[in-house]
Design a protein around this motif. Structure first.
Motif, PDB file in Angstrom:
ATOM      1  N   VAL A  39       0.838  -1.203   0.000  1.00 51.99           N
ATOM      2  CA  VAL A  39       0.000   0.000   0.000  1.00 51.99           C
ATOM      3  C   VAL A  39       0.871   1.249   0.000  1.00 51.99           C
ATOM      4  CG1 VAL A  39      -1.609   1.367   1.385  1.00 51.99           C
ATOM      5  CG2 VAL A  39      -2.006  -1.078   1.049  1.00 51.99           C
ATOM      6  N   VAL A  40       1.883   1.275   0.866  1.00 50.81           N
ATOM      7  CA  VAL A  40       2.771   2.436   0.955  1.00 50.81           C
ATOM      8  C   VAL A  40       3.547   2.621  -0.345  1.00 50.81           C
ATOM      9  CG1 VAL A  40       4.809   3.356   2.109  1.00 50.81           C
ATOM     10  CG2 VAL A  40       2.945   2.386   3.443  1.00 50.81           C
ATOM     11  N   ARG A  41       3.970   1.538  -0.946  1.00 48.33           N
ATOM     12  CA  ARG A  41       4.719   1.632  -2.206  1.00 48.33           C
ATOM     13  C   ARG A  41       3.889   2.336  -3.275  1.00 48.33           C
ATOM     14  NH1 ARG A  41       8.891  -1.654  -4.632  1.00 48.33           N
ATOM     15  NH2 ARG A  41       8.940  -1.232  -6.871  1.00 48.33           N
ATOM     16  N   ALA A  42       2.618   1.932  -3.417  1.00 48.42           N
ATOM     17  CA  ALA A  42       1.748   2.541  -4.432  1.00 48.42           C
ATOM     18  C   ALA A  42       1.511   4.017  -4.140  1.00 48.42           C
ATOM     19  CB  ALA A  42       0.428   1.783  -4.500  1.00 48.42           C
ATOM     20  N   ARG A  43       1.245   4.346  -2.879  1.00 47.93           N
ATOM     21  CA  ARG A  43       1.008   5.738  -2.507  1.00 47.93           C
ATOM     22  C   ARG A  43       2.258   6.589  -2.727  1.00 47.93           C
ATOM     23  NH1 ARG A  43      -1.859   4.946   3.416  1.00 47.93           N
ATOM     24  NH2 ARG A  43      -3.892   4.170   2.697  1.00 47.93           N
ATOM     25  N   LEU A  44       3.390   6.054  -2.304  1.00 49.12           N
ATOM     26  CA  LEU A  44       4.635   6.814  -2.397  1.00 49.12           C
ATOM     27  C   LEU A  44       5.033   7.045  -3.850  1.00 49.12           C
ATOM     28  CD1 LEU A  44       6.844   8.145  -0.754  1.00 49.12           C
ATOM     29  CD2 LEU A  44       8.050   5.960  -0.696  1.00 49.12           C
ATOM     30  N   GLU A  45       4.842   6.040  -4.683  1.00 49.65           N
ATOM     31  CA  GLU A  45       5.190   6.207  -6.094  1.00 49.65           C
ATOM     32  C   GLU A  45       4.345   7.301  -6.739  1.00 49.65           C
ATOM     33  OE1 GLU A  45       5.914   3.595 -10.163  1.00 49.65           O
ATOM     34  OE2 GLU A  45       4.855   2.687  -8.466  1.00 49.65           O
ATOM     35  N   ARG A  46       3.041   7.300  -6.453  1.00 47.00           N
ATOM     36  CA  ARG A  46       2.171   8.344  -7.013  1.00 47.00           C
ATOM     37  C   ARG A  46       2.600   9.722  -6.526  1.00 47.00           C
ATOM     38  NH1 ARG A  46      -2.008   4.593  -5.792  1.00 47.00           N
ATOM     39  NH2 ARG A  46      -2.489   5.760  -3.891  1.00 47.00           N
ATOM     40  N   ALA A  47       2.877   9.835  -5.230  1.00 48.67           N
ATOM     41  CA  ALA A  47       3.244  11.137  -4.658  1.00 48.67           C
ATOM     42  C   ALA A  47       4.586  11.627  -5.190  1.00 48.67           C
ATOM     43  CB  ALA A  47       3.280  11.039  -3.134  1.00 48.67           C
ATOM     44  N   MET A  48       5.537  10.718  -5.361  1.00 48.85           N
ATOM     45  CA  MET A  48       6.858  11.107  -5.871  1.00 48.85           C
ATOM     46  C   MET A  48       6.763  11.558  -7.326  1.00 48.85           C
ATOM     47  SD  MET A  48       9.258   8.140  -4.130  1.00 48.85           S
ATOM     48  CE  MET A  48      10.822   8.755  -4.773  1.00 48.85           C
ATOM     49  N   ARG A  49       6.013  10.840  -8.120  1.00 51.50           N
ATOM     50  CA  ARG A  49       5.885  11.195  -9.536  1.00 51.50           C
ATOM     51  C   ARG A  49       5.126  12.510  -9.703  1.00 51.50           C
ATOM     52  NH1 ARG A  49       7.909   7.391 -12.715  1.00 51.50           N
ATOM     53  NH2 ARG A  49       7.996   5.223 -12.015  1.00 51.50           N
ATOM     54  N   ALA A  50       4.213  12.808  -8.771  1.00 52.33           N
ATOM     55  CA  ALA A  50       3.456  14.057  -8.834  1.00 52.33           C
ATOM     56  C   ALA A  50       4.216  15.224  -8.222  1.00 52.33           C
ATOM     57  CB  ALA A  50       2.110  13.887  -8.125  1.00 52.33           C
ATOM     58  N   GLY A  51       5.388  14.948  -7.640  1.00 52.15           N
ATOM     59  CA  GLY A  51       6.180  16.002  -7.019  1.00 52.15           C
ATOM     60  C   GLY A  51       5.621  16.483  -5.697  1.00 52.15           C
ATOM     61  N   GLN A  52       4.767  15.676  -5.069  1.00 55.33           N
ATOM     62  CA  GLN A  52       4.157  16.071  -3.794  1.00 55.33           C
ATOM     63  C   GLN A  52       5.086  15.830  -2.610  1.00 55.33           C
ATOM     64  OE1 GLN A  52       0.710  13.557  -4.001  1.00 55.33           O
ATOM     65  NE2 GLN A  52      -0.523  15.084  -5.082  1.00 55.33           N
ATOM     66  N   VAL A  53       5.998  14.884  -2.740  1.00 53.59           N
ATOM     67  CA  VAL A  53       6.924  14.575  -1.657  1.00 53.59           C
ATOM     68  C   VAL A  53       8.320  14.350  -2.224  1.00 53.59           C
ATOM     69  CG1 VAL A  53       5.121  13.505  -0.228  1.00 53.59           C
ATOM     70  CG2 VAL A  53       6.526  12.076  -1.751  1.00 53.59           C
ATOM     71  N   GLN A  54       9.293  14.466  -1.346  1.00 52.58           N
ATOM     72  CA  GLN A  54      10.669  14.062  -1.646  1.00 52.58           C
ATOM     73  C   GLN A  54      11.095  13.087  -0.566  1.00 52.58           C
ATOM     74  OE1 GLN A  54      12.495  18.068  -1.806  1.00 52.58           O
ATOM     75  NE2 GLN A  54      13.356  17.443  -3.766  1.00 52.58           N
ATOM     76  N   VAL A  55      11.860  12.103  -0.957  1.00 54.98           N
ATOM     77  CA  VAL A  55      12.375  11.148   0.020  1.00 54.98           C
ATOM     78  C   VAL A  55      13.897  11.184  -0.037  1.00 54.98           C
ATOM     79  CG1 VAL A  55      12.342   8.786   0.875  1.00 54.98           C
ATOM     80  CG2 VAL A  55      10.356   9.686  -0.352  1.00 54.98           C
ATOM     81  N   LEU A  56      14.506  11.443   1.102  1.00 58.25           N
ATOM     82  CA  LEU A  56      15.957  11.414   1.223  1.00 58.25           C
ATOM     83  C   LEU A  56      16.362  10.044   1.739  1.00 58.25           C
ATOM     84  CD1 LEU A  56      16.506  14.855   3.009  1.00 58.25           C
ATOM     85  CD2 LEU A  56      16.408  14.375   0.554  1.00 58.25           C
TER      86      LEU A  56
END
Length: 205
Positions: A39-56
């Motif tokens: 679930v987190v993988r799908a959410r995170l991928e969408r958010a990263m591609r949309a530029g909503q989040v950055q992950v360090l």
């Protein structure tokens, strides 16, 4: 032997496999992270591609050892202070107390400065005392308190309070009618049983 240097970089969707390994470690480390890896993988991928989040992601000798999730936007919905917020930080337990958390926040600081922000916010779970002390030592201070309630609990609470309030309003209306009728006729009106419901019974139901 020289200690391996800590490296921190901004990740891309192609790094999701590595990030999910770190998230799995964080999920085991705390009971607060209940969402599954998929679930987190799908959410995170969408958010990263949309530029909503950055992950360090921090690595030590090439091995992923920690990450920080950053979101962007105003600190308060109606505020004007924009800047990144560190929503979650995790360091693999076996690699703690080596400066990895500081390295992640140092990179977050650099990104905030590059955006022209004048502050960096962070989210702290009330049960995470170690992280609370860690960010407090770095100067992070409380700004807002967010609370949450399950929808089922809120619905139940609102229903009870609403029912009691309705009954009290009816009782006040009946008293007003009683006073007017007595003043006009000198006789007490007849009150039907269903009109005299007790609020304590409704509240307790």
């Amino acid at each position: 032997m020289a200690r391996a240097a800590i490296e921190v970089r901004v990740t891309a969707p192609e790094d999701l496999d590595l990030l999910m390994g770190l998230y799995a470690s964080a999920r085991v480390d705390t009971t607060q992270l209940r969402a599954s890896v998929d679930v987190v993988r799908a959410r995170l991928e969408r958010a990263m591609r949309a530029g909503q989040v950055q992950v360090l992601m921090a690595t030590l000798g090439g091995e992923p050892v920690g990450y920080a999730l950053l979101s962007h936007g105003p600190l308060l919905p109606l505020g004007d202070a924009d800047g990144p917020s560190v929503e979650h930080v995790h360091v693999v337990p076996a690699h703690r107390r080596r400066g990895i958390g500081r390295a992640l926040l140092r990179r977050a600081l650099t990104l905030a400065e590059a955006e022209g922000a004048d502050q960096l916010a962070c989210t702290v779970l009330p049960t995470d005392r170690d992280y609370t002390r860690f960010v407090a030592r770095l100067g992070f201070a409380p700004v807002v308190v967010r609370r949450a309630v399950s929808l089922a609990t809120l619905r139940r609470k609102l229903a009870v309070e609403g029912s009691a309030g309705d009954v009290l309003a009816r009782r006040r209306s009946l008293r007003a009618r009683l006073a007017r009728s007595t003043a006009e006729t000198g006789e007490l009106p007849v009150i039907r049983p269903e009109q005299s419901a007790r609020p304590d019974r409704v509240a307790a139901s």
